[in-house]
Design a protein around this motif. Structure first.
Motif, PDB file in Angstrom:
ATOM      1  N   LEU A 285       0.829  -1.206   0.000  1.00 11.64           N
ATOM      2  CA  LEU A 285       0.000   0.000   0.000  1.00 11.64           C
ATOM      3  C   LEU A 285       0.867   1.261   0.000  1.00 11.64           C
ATOM      4  O   LEU A 285       0.531   2.261  -0.647  1.00 11.64           O
ATOM      5  CB  LEU A 285      -0.930  -0.001   1.207  1.00 11.64           C
ATOM      6  CG  LEU A 285      -2.032  -1.067   1.204  1.00 11.64           C
ATOM      7  CD1 LEU A 285      -2.809  -1.034   2.515  1.00 11.64           C
ATOM      8  CD2 LEU A 285      -2.976  -0.876   0.029  1.00 11.64           C
ATOM      9  N   ILE A 286       1.979   1.227   0.704  1.00  9.43           N
ATOM     10  CA  ILE A 286       2.890   2.367   0.714  1.00  9.43           C
ATOM     11  C   ILE A 286       3.531   2.549  -0.653  1.00  9.43           C
ATOM     12  O   ILE A 286       3.640   3.665  -1.172  1.00  9.43           O
ATOM     13  CB  ILE A 286       3.966   2.178   1.802  1.00  9.43           C
ATOM     14  CG1 ILE A 286       3.341   2.287   3.189  1.00  9.43           C
ATOM     15  CG2 ILE A 286       5.092   3.204   1.648  1.00  9.43           C
ATOM     16  CD1 ILE A 286       4.272   1.904   4.317  1.00  9.43           C
ATOM     17  N   GLU A 287       3.952   1.444  -1.258  1.00  8.23           N
ATOM     18  CA  GLU A 287       4.613   1.510  -2.562  1.00  8.23           C
ATOM     19  C   GLU A 287       3.703   2.094  -3.632  1.00  8.23           C
ATOM     20  O   GLU A 287       4.148   2.853  -4.508  1.00  8.23           O
ATOM     21  CB  GLU A 287       5.088   0.117  -2.978  1.00  8.23           C
ATOM     22  CG  GLU A 287       5.872   0.109  -4.284  1.00  8.23           C
ATOM     23  CD  GLU A 287       6.419  -1.260  -4.635  1.00  8.23           C
ATOM     24  OE1 GLU A 287       6.892  -1.429  -5.775  1.00  8.23           O
ATOM     25  OE2 GLU A 287       6.377  -2.161  -3.771  1.00  8.23           O
ATOM     26  N   GLN A 288       2.408   1.771  -3.579  1.00 12.64           N
ATOM     27  CA  GLN A 288       1.494   2.299  -4.588  1.00 12.64           C
ATOM     28  C   GLN A 288       0.922   3.657  -4.210  1.00 12.64           C
ATOM     29  O   GLN A 288       0.098   4.214  -4.946  1.00 12.64           O
ATOM     30  CB  GLN A 288       0.361   1.306  -4.850  1.00 12.64           C
ATOM     31  CG  GLN A 288      -0.634   1.138  -3.717  1.00 12.64           C
ATOM     32  CD  GLN A 288      -1.623   0.011  -3.978  1.00 12.64           C
ATOM     33  OE1 GLN A 288      -1.244  -1.103  -4.338  1.00 12.64           O
ATOM     34  NE2 GLN A 288      -2.912   0.296  -3.824  1.00 12.64           N
ATOM     35  N   GLY A 289       1.375   4.195  -3.088  1.00 15.47           N
ATOM     36  CA  GLY A 289       0.981   5.545  -2.719  1.00 15.47           C
ATOM     37  C   GLY A 289      -0.345   5.654  -2.008  1.00 15.47           C
ATOM     38  O   GLY A 289      -0.848   6.769  -1.812  1.00 15.47           O
ATOM     39  N   SER A 290      -0.902   4.541  -1.565  1.00 17.93           N
ATOM     40  CA  SER A 290      -2.207   4.565  -0.899  1.00 17.93           C
ATOM     41  C   SER A 290      -2.094   4.859   0.589  1.00 17.93           C
ATOM     42  O   SER A 290      -3.080   5.251   1.213  1.00 17.93           O
ATOM     43  CB  SER A 290      -2.928   3.231  -1.110  1.00 17.93           C
ATOM     44  OG  SER A 290      -3.117   2.978  -2.489  1.00 17.93           O
ATOM     45  N   VAL A 291      -0.908   4.641   1.159  1.00 16.64           N
ATOM     46  CA  VAL A 291      -0.648   4.942   2.563  1.00 16.64           C
ATOM     47  C   VAL A 291       0.620   5.776   2.646  1.00 16.64           C
ATOM     48  O   VAL A 291       1.624   5.464   1.992  1.00 16.64           O
ATOM     49  CB  VAL A 291      -0.491   3.648   3.395  1.00 16.64           C
ATOM     50  CG1 VAL A 291      -0.001   3.966   4.808  1.00 16.64           C
ATOM     51  CG2 VAL A 291      -1.810   2.888   3.468  1.00 16.64           C
ATOM     52  N   ASN A 292       0.571   6.836   3.441  1.00 16.27           N
ATOM     53  CA  ASN A 292       1.721   7.707   3.636  1.00 16.27           C
ATOM     54  C   ASN A 292       2.749   6.993   4.524  1.00 16.27           C
ATOM     55  O   ASN A 292       2.432   6.583   5.630  1.00 16.27           O
ATOM     56  CB  ASN A 292       1.268   9.020   4.289  1.00 16.27           C
ATOM     57  CG  ASN A 292       2.398  10.006   4.449  1.00 16.27           C
ATOM     58  OD1 ASN A 292       3.287   9.803   5.258  1.00 16.27           O
ATOM     59  ND2 ASN A 292       2.352  11.068   3.676  1.00 16.27           N
ATOM     60  N   LYS A 293       3.980   6.871   4.032  1.00 19.92           N
ATOM     61  CA  LYS A 293       4.998   6.111   4.753  1.00 19.92           C
ATOM     62  C   LYS A 293       5.310   6.722   6.108  1.00 19.92           C
ATOM     63  O   LYS A 293       5.515   5.994   7.090  1.00 19.92           O
ATOM     64  CB  LYS A 293       6.272   6.018   3.917  1.00 19.92           C
ATOM     65  CG  LYS A 293       7.329   5.111   4.533  1.00 19.92           C
ATOM     66  CD  LYS A 293       8.512   4.909   3.608  1.00 19.92           C
ATOM     67  CE  LYS A 293       9.517   3.937   4.212  1.00 19.92           C
ATOM     68  NZ  LYS A 293      10.660   3.689   3.308  1.00 19.92           N
ATOM     69  N   SER A 294       5.343   8.050   6.194  1.00 15.59           N
ATOM     70  CA  SER A 294       5.668   8.676   7.476  1.00 15.59           C
ATOM     71  C   SER A 294       4.578   8.409   8.512  1.00 15.59           C
ATOM     72  O   SER A 294       4.864   8.219   9.694  1.00 15.59           O
ATOM     73  CB  SER A 294       5.871  10.185   7.301  1.00 15.59           C
ATOM     74  OG  SER A 294       4.668  10.810   6.874  1.00 15.59           O
ATOM     75  N   LYS A 295       3.324   8.374   8.065  1.00 16.64           N
ATOM     76  CA  LYS A 295       2.235   8.085   8.990  1.00 16.64           C
ATOM     77  C   LYS A 295       2.217   6.621   9.416  1.00 16.64           C
ATOM     78  O   LYS A 295       1.630   6.279  10.444  1.00 16.64           O
ATOM     79  CB  LYS A 295       0.890   8.463   8.366  1.00 16.64           C
ATOM     80  CG  LYS A 295       0.711   9.960   8.165  1.00 16.64           C
ATOM     81  CD  LYS A 295      -0.660  10.293   7.617  1.00 16.64           C
ATOM     82  CE  LYS A 295      -0.848  11.810   7.488  1.00 16.64           C
ATOM     83  NZ  LYS A 295      -2.180  12.177   6.984  1.00 16.64           N
ATOM     84  N   ALA A 296       2.859   5.784   8.615  1.00 15.78           N
ATOM     85  CA  ALA A 296       2.890   4.349   8.916  1.00 15.78           C
ATOM     86  C   ALA A 296       4.204   3.929   9.560  1.00 15.78           C
ATOM     87  O   ALA A 296       4.404   2.732   9.801  1.00 15.78           O
ATOM     88  CB  ALA A 296       2.672   3.549   7.631  1.00 15.78           C
TER      89      ALA A 296
END
Length: 392
Positions: A190-201
Motif C-alpha cells: 500500500l505504501i509503494e502504490q501511494g495509498s498509505v503515507n509512509k511517514s504516517k505508517a
C-alpha cells in the motif's frame, strides 16, 4: 507459606501455560494505528468497536485495504442496488464493477445487514491478492485458509460474536502479512502504490519489521528439538507474601514436560504425550480436556502487541492485557499488565522472561499477584519425561 496461598499460586502459574478462548478482546490500539494511517475512520460516535460491522462498512474497509479509495471516490458507477446510501455508493460501486462483491439479492446490497467473520476473512484474502475459487479456497473455507495465511489467529476473530473490534484486529493483522504477489507485507504494498503515507505508517512499519525478525528467530528455535529450559518463578501477592520456585521444562515437538517446585513440593506439573495432556492439580494428576498445541501457544498474536523494541539481541514486548484476557481460561482472573522479553544467543532464543500483574478471586476476595517467570535454554539433548511426583 499458607497452604491456600501455595494452591492459589499453583493455579496462577498453571494459567500462564494453559490458555483457552473466553470473552471478548479490545483492539483499540489496532484502531488507533489504522486511523493514523487513514485506513479506518470510525463513526460520529467514535470507533464503536463493541457492535457488529455492516456489509457497507466492510465494503469501505476492503476498498481502503486494496488501496483504491481515491479511485473509488473519483469514479461513476451504475449499480442495481436501491439500499446503498451516498456515503457508501463509491465503495460498493467500485467493488461491484470489479466483481469483488455482490448483493444479497438482485436489487439489495444488504447495506445494514451484519457482515460475519467468514465474509470479512474473504475480503481480507482478496486484499492480499487471493481469489476465492481459484487460489485454493472457497467462501466456505475462507476462515481456514485465512488462518493458514496468518490473517486469522487465536485472538483476533470471534466467529460467534463478530464485532468491529474483530474487523480492526483482523485488518491490522492482514497488513502485517505478505501478499500473494510477493510483497513483504500488505502495508508495504500500500505504501509503494501511494495509498498509505509512509511517514504516517512509520511506527507500525517498525513494529511489523521487529515482529517478523522475532518470528523468524522463534521458528529457528522451534526447529531445535528437544529443548530443555531451566525455570525460575517468583510470585508476590498484595500482602507482600512471596514465593519462589524453580524447575525445568522440556519440549520435543508436541511433547511437553514441565515441573515447578518450591523446595520439595510440586506446584505445577504438566506432561503431554501422543496428544494427551496431564496436569498435576490439588495433589493428584488429572487428564486435561484438551492438549496444548505448542505451535499456537508459543505464538504471540501481532494484534496483542502494543509495543516491541529490539536492542543488542533483546526483544522487549509490551502486550495488551485486554487482548490476552480473552485467552485466560480461569474464571475471574484478570491480567493487568503483561511484559515479555527474550534474549538471543547463537541465533536462538536463549532466555525468555515474562512479568505479569494479575488479579483473581481467592476465598471470596480479590487478590493481586505480581509474577515473574524466567526460562533459560540449558540443553538440547534431553528427552521428555514424566515430572517427578506425577503418576500417569
Amino acid at each position: 507459606m499458607k497452604q491456600w496461598l501455595r494452591k492459589t499460586v499453583a493455579g496462577v502459574l498453571a494459567a500462564t501455560v494453559l490458555m483457552g478462548m473466553a470473552g471478548a478482546a479490545n483492539f483499540t490500539h489496532c484502531a488507533d494505528a489504522l486511523k493514523q494511517m487513514e485506513l479506518f475512520v470510525g463513526t460520529k460516535n467514535g470507533y464503536e468497536l463493541d457492535r457488529a460491522p455492516t456489509r457497507a462498512e466492510a465494503a469501505v474497509m476492503l476498498v481502503r485495504l486494496l488501496g483504491q479509495e481515491d479511485a473509488a471516490k473519483s469514479g461513476s458507477y451504475d449499480i442495481p442496488f436501491t439500499d446503498v446510501p451516498n456515503w457508501a455508493a463509491p465503495y460498493v460501486g467500485w467493488l461491484y464493477e470489479k466483481e469483488l462483491t455482490v448483493g444479497v439479492s438482485d436489487t439489495k446490497f444488504g447495506t445494514t445487514q451484519n457482515c460475519n467473520a467468514k465474509q470479512y476473512a474473504t475480503f481480507l484474502l482478496r486484499a492480499l491478492g487471493y481469489a476465492d475459487g481459484s487460489d485454493g479456497y472457497t467462501y466456505d473455507t475462507a476462515l481456514d485458509f485465512a488462518q493458514k495465511q496468518g490473517v486469522v489467529d487465536a485472538v483476533n476473530c470471534d466467529t460467534q460474536n463478530f464485532l468491529r473490534d474483530d474487523v480492526v484486529a483482523m485488518s491490522y493483522t492482514a497488513l502485517s502479512r505478505p501478499t500473494k504477489d510477493g510483497a513483504d507485507t500488505l502495508l508495504d504494498a500500500l505504501i509503494e502504490q501511494g495509498s498509505v503515507n509512509k511517514s504516517k505508517a512509520s511506527d507500525t512499519l517498525t513494529l511489523f519489521q521487529n515482529y517478523r525478525a522475532y518470528s523468524q528467530l522463534k521458528q529457528q528455535t522451534n526447529k531445535t528439538n528437544p529443548r530443555t529450559y531451566q525455570l525460575e518463578a517468583t510470585i508476590t501477592d498484595n500482602a507482600y507474601n512471596s514465593l519462589s520456585c524453580s524447575g525445568t521444562a522440556t519440549v520435543d515437538g508436541e511433547h511437553l514436560s514441565v515441573a515447578l517446585r518450591q523446595d520439595d513440593t510440586l506446584l505445577v506439573g504438566l506432561y503431554q504425550n501422543d496428544g494427551v495432556l496431564y496436569q498435576y492439580q490439588n495433589g493428584q494428576t488429572v487428564r486435561a480436556k484438551q492438549p496444548i498445541s505448542l505451535g499456537q501457544t508459543t505464538e504471540i498474536p501481532i494484534s496483542a502487541v502494543e509495543a516491541l523494541s529490539v536492542q543488542n539481541g533483546k526483544y522487549g514486548f509490551s502486550l495488551v492485557p485486554t487482548v490476552l484476557n480473552s485467552m485466560v481460561s480461569m474464571q475471574g482472573t484478570t491480567l493487568k499488565q503483561v511484559d515479555y522479553s527474550v534474549r538471543t544467543q547463537d541465533d536462538l532464543i536463549y532466555q525468555q522472561t515474562g512479568r505479569i500483574h494479575v488479579s483473581m478471586p481467592v476465598n471470596g476476595k480479590t487478590a493481586t499477584y505480581e509474577i515473574e517467570i524466567k526460562a533459560v535454554l540449558s540443553d538440547t539433548a534431553q528427552q521428555v519425561s514424566v515430572p517427578e511426583g506425577m503418576e500417569i
